[in-house]
Design an enzyme around this catalytic site. Structure first.
Site, PDB file in Angstrom:
ATOM      1  NE  ARG A  83      36.637  39.365  50.315  1.00 14.50           N
ATOM      2  CZ  ARG A  83      37.228  39.443  49.127  1.00 14.50           C
ATOM      3  NH1 ARG A  83      36.512  39.548  48.018  1.00 14.50           N
ATOM      4  NH2 ARG A  83      38.532  39.379  49.032  1.00 14.50           N
ATOM      5  CG  HIS A 127      41.260  43.486  47.685  1.00 12.76           C
ATOM      6  ND1 HIS A 127      40.090  42.771  47.830  1.00 12.76           N
ATOM      7  CD2 HIS A 127      41.340  43.792  46.361  1.00 12.76           C
ATOM      8  CE1 HIS A 127      39.477  42.659  46.655  1.00 12.76           C
ATOM      9  NE2 HIS A 127      40.217  43.274  45.741  1.00 12.76           N
ATOM     10  CD  GLU A 172      40.555  38.174  42.256  1.00 16.66           C
ATOM     11  OE1 GLU A 172      41.241  38.943  41.553  1.00 16.66           O
ATOM     12  OE2 GLU A 172      39.368  37.959  42.032  1.00 16.66           O
ATOM     13  CG  ASN A 301      37.225  36.679  44.704  1.00 21.01           C
ATOM     14  OD1 ASN A 301      36.618  36.445  45.760  1.00 21.01           O
ATOM     15  ND2 ASN A 301      38.191  37.580  44.621  1.00 21.01           N
ATOM     16  CE1 TYR A 303      33.621  39.872  39.471  1.00 21.68           C
ATOM     17  CE2 TYR A 303      35.398  38.667  40.533  1.00 21.68           C
ATOM     18  CZ  TYR A 303      34.507  39.723  40.522  1.00 21.68           C
ATOM     19  OH  TYR A 303      34.485  40.619  41.560  1.00 21.68           O
ATOM     20  CD  GLU A 353      36.191  40.180  44.575  1.00 24.87           C
ATOM     21  OE1 GLU A 353      36.217  40.344  43.334  1.00 24.87           O
ATOM     22  OE2 GLU A 353      37.134  40.510  45.318  1.00 24.87           O
TER      23      GLU A 353
HETATM   24  C1  GBH Z   1      38.256  41.054  41.167  1.00 24.71           C
HETATM   25  O1  GBH Z   1      39.196  40.514  40.289  1.00 24.71           O
HETATM   26  C2  GBH Z   1      38.929  41.907  42.220  1.00 24.71           C
HETATM   27  O2  GBH Z   1      39.114  41.168  43.406  1.00 24.71           O
HETATM   28  C3  GBH Z   1      38.197  43.186  42.515  1.00 24.71           C
HETATM   29  O3  GBH Z   1      39.008  44.031  43.248  1.00 24.71           O
HETATM   30  C4  GBH Z   1      37.739  43.811  41.220  1.00 24.71           C
HETATM   31  O4  GBH Z   1      37.162  45.069  41.406  1.00 24.71           O
HETATM   32  C5  GBH Z   1      36.749  42.880  40.580  1.00 24.71           C
HETATM   33  O5  GBH Z   1      37.321  41.640  40.355  1.00 24.71           O
HETATM   34  C6  GBH Z   1      36.200  43.364  39.235  1.00 24.71           C
HETATM   35  O6  GBH Z   1      37.201  43.399  38.285  1.00 24.71           O
HETATM   36  O7  GBH Z   1      42.040  43.516  31.982  1.00 24.71           O
HETATM   37  O8  GBH Z   1      42.540  41.641  30.561  1.00 24.71           O
HETATM   38  O9  GBH Z   1      44.234  42.477  32.086  1.00 24.71           O
HETATM   39  C7  GBH Z   1      38.677  39.663  39.276  1.00 24.71           C
HETATM   40  C8  GBH Z   1      39.785  38.971  38.505  1.00 24.71           C
HETATM   41  C9  GBH Z   1      41.805  39.548  37.421  1.00 24.71           C
HETATM   42  C10 GBH Z   1      39.766  39.956  36.364  1.00 24.71           C
HETATM   43  C11 GBH Z   1      42.478  40.542  36.513  1.00 24.71           C
HETATM   44  C12 GBH Z   1      40.426  40.931  35.431  1.00 24.71           C
HETATM   45  C13 GBH Z   1      42.466  41.568  34.377  1.00 24.71           C
HETATM   46  C14 GBH Z   1      42.224  41.132  32.977  1.00 24.71           C
HETATM   47  N1  GBH Z   1      40.436  39.904  37.631  1.00 24.71           N
HETATM   48  N2  GBH Z   1      41.826  40.579  35.239  1.00 24.71           N
HETATM   49  S1  GBH Z   1      42.801  42.274  31.819  1.00 24.71           S
END
Ligand code: GBH
Length: 443
Positions: A83, A127, A172, A301, A303, A353
């Site tokens: 991807r 993205h 996202e 995605n 996490y 992801e």
């Molecule tokens: C993904 O977002 C993205 O799609 C990707 O590009 C990125 O590299 C990857 O995750 C790893 O981060 O710092 O407290 O403001 C994951 C969802 C949304 C998680 C924004 C972090 C910011 C939180 N992300 N969030 S903060």
């Protein structure tokens, strides 16, 4: 070097897609080469104080020049699906109008290189890198942006035809809304919750119009969004915490899933918007029919979990990673994916992801444990009858981690950004043997 299957091995279905994910601004570099126009991220990253250490994606992992070596690296790992995202402003330097042939050619070489290696290209159209020329017209704040996006989508659908079997419209949208327009720590760096919700609606409309554009070409390729989703749990047994978990679920999940898969916004989310909220006026008759038209696949995605107290505060009940927002909870993947099937129907799912950041440069045993536990959860999800067709870990290689610059490493392949040398981490070798055996050992 596949381990022989034993009773402790969780064997995946034949044909399960083993992948990795990246995005254009995070790996390509070559920000000013071959006619590429600037995006909001070029502008944002060059504003003082925005990115840790003043880092930018100007060079990133230099993938634009090193894609051939990177393709071989993917082949060596045994990936069967990859991807990546196309940079809108590399294809259309000002977001609309004339195509940049050299930009399109790069993606043709990449797609052809994947196909030649039997790796399935899964292409994200957006993205987060809105062309700067369109941002100057309001970007996603402007309803026309949904149309501009669909026109860009149509351009690439026509150019690639069936060579790209899976398209993902948006990555996202929630992050654009929450981080780009509310926290203001991502491009374009605005802090306006009401405007953010308008942007969210326009993004969804753009998704729907892009799906329409693909159908109009008669393509047999599949399409869907890549949503960042997080199952929400009450921090304790109180009624208040349980209620807050439902409210958080509307924000984290239903606010995105319901429009796309049911063609409506959730009642509780709508009711929570102020009477004079501009998003109410932004939602026009007919929009939700466009947004809710049939998708072929849902990208997730994943996490981690979201845990909320009786006052609605977010707390960390489970371990975190170098990325302190991440609440690591593998079972949450099972809960989330089985819930999507239960509440939204049997749509094919792909993990677009999943991964973690760690400070361990090469001996990333913590990442191996993370991936193993999440793949075990994915396996259980499949056993439970969910149509999970593939898994893309984040990320193939270390890259530009947005506001964190190069300080957070998410790759299974280490990148020395001074020399651009790629080195397998322990997790890369581990993942290669997982792919070779089509199985994961539980411990
Ligand atoms: C993904 O977002 C993205 O799609 C990707 O590009 C990125 O590299 C990857 O995750 C790893 O981060 O710092 O407290 O403001 C994951 C969802 C949304 C998680 C924004 C972090 C910011 C939180 N992300 N969030 S903060």
């Amino acid at each position: 070097d596949a381990a022989p299957a034993t009773q402790t091995e969780l064997v995946f279905p034949t044909g399960f897609g083993w992948g990795a994910a990246t995005s254009a601004y995070q790996i390509e570099g070559a920000a000013k080469e071959d006619g590429r126009g600037p995006s909001v991220w070029d502008v944002f990253a060059h504003e003082p104080g925005r990115i840790r250490n003043g880092d930018t994606g100007d060079v990133a992992a230099d993938h634009y020049h090193r894609y051939l070596g990177d393709l071989d690296l993917m082949k060596d790992l045994g990936l069967t699906t990859y991807r990546f995202s196309m940079s809108w402003s590399r294809v259309l330097p000002t977001g609309r109008g004339a195509v940049n042939p050299k930009g399109l050619d790069f993606y043709h070489r990449l797609v052809d290189g994947l196909l030649a290696r039997n790796i399935r290209p899964v292409v994200t159209l957006f993205h987060w890198d809105t062309p700067q020329a369109l941002q100057e017209l309001g970007g996603w704040e402007n309803r026309d942006c949904a149309k501009w996006f669909a026109d860009y989508a149509h351009t690439v659908f026509s150019a690639f035809g069936d060579a790209v079997p899976v398209w993902l419209t948006l990555n996202e949208p929630k992050t654009v809304v929450d981080v780009g327009y509310t926290a203001g720590t991502h491009a374009p760096g605005k802090r306006d919750r009401q405007l953010a919700n308008v942007v969210g609606h326009h993004l969804l409309l753009g998704h729907g119009l892009a799906v329409q554009a693909l159908r109009a070409t008669g393509s047999k390729s599949h399409i869907g969004p890549a949503l960042s989703l997080s199952p929400t749990y009450p921090a304790d047994d109180s009624q208040a915490a349980k209620r807050q978990a439902v409210t958080a679920d509307a924000e984290e999940n239903r606010r995105w899933l319901d429009p796309v898969l049911k063609g409506r916004y959730p009642q509780d989310w709508l009711a929570a918007q102020p009477k004079d909220a501009p998003v109410r006026a932004a939602i026009k008759d007919g929009d939700l029919a466009i947004i809710g038209a049939k998708n072929d696949i849902m990208g997730v995605n994943y996490y981690g979990a979201t845990t909320v107290t009786g006052t609605g505060a977010r707390v960390m009940k489970h371990p975190t990673s170098q990325a302190t927002w991440q609440e690591i909870y593998p079972d949450g993947m099972f809960d989330l994916l089985t819930r999507i099937k239960r509440d939204y129907g049997d749509i094919p799912l792909t993990i677009t992801e999943n991964g973690m950041a760690t400070t361990n440069p090469l001996q990333d045993t913590d990442r191996i444990a993370f991936l193993r536990d999440h793949l075990a959860a994915a396996h259980r999800t499949i056993q439970a009858g969910v149509n999970l067709e593939s898994y893309h870990l984040w990320s193939l290689m270390d890259n530009f981690e947005w506001a964190e610059g190069y300080t957070q490493r998410w790759g299974i392949v280490h990148v020395d950004f001074a020399t651009q040398r790629r080195t397998h981490k322990a997790s890369a070798d581990w993942y290669r043997s997982v792919i070779a055996s089509n199985s994961v050992s539980q411990n």
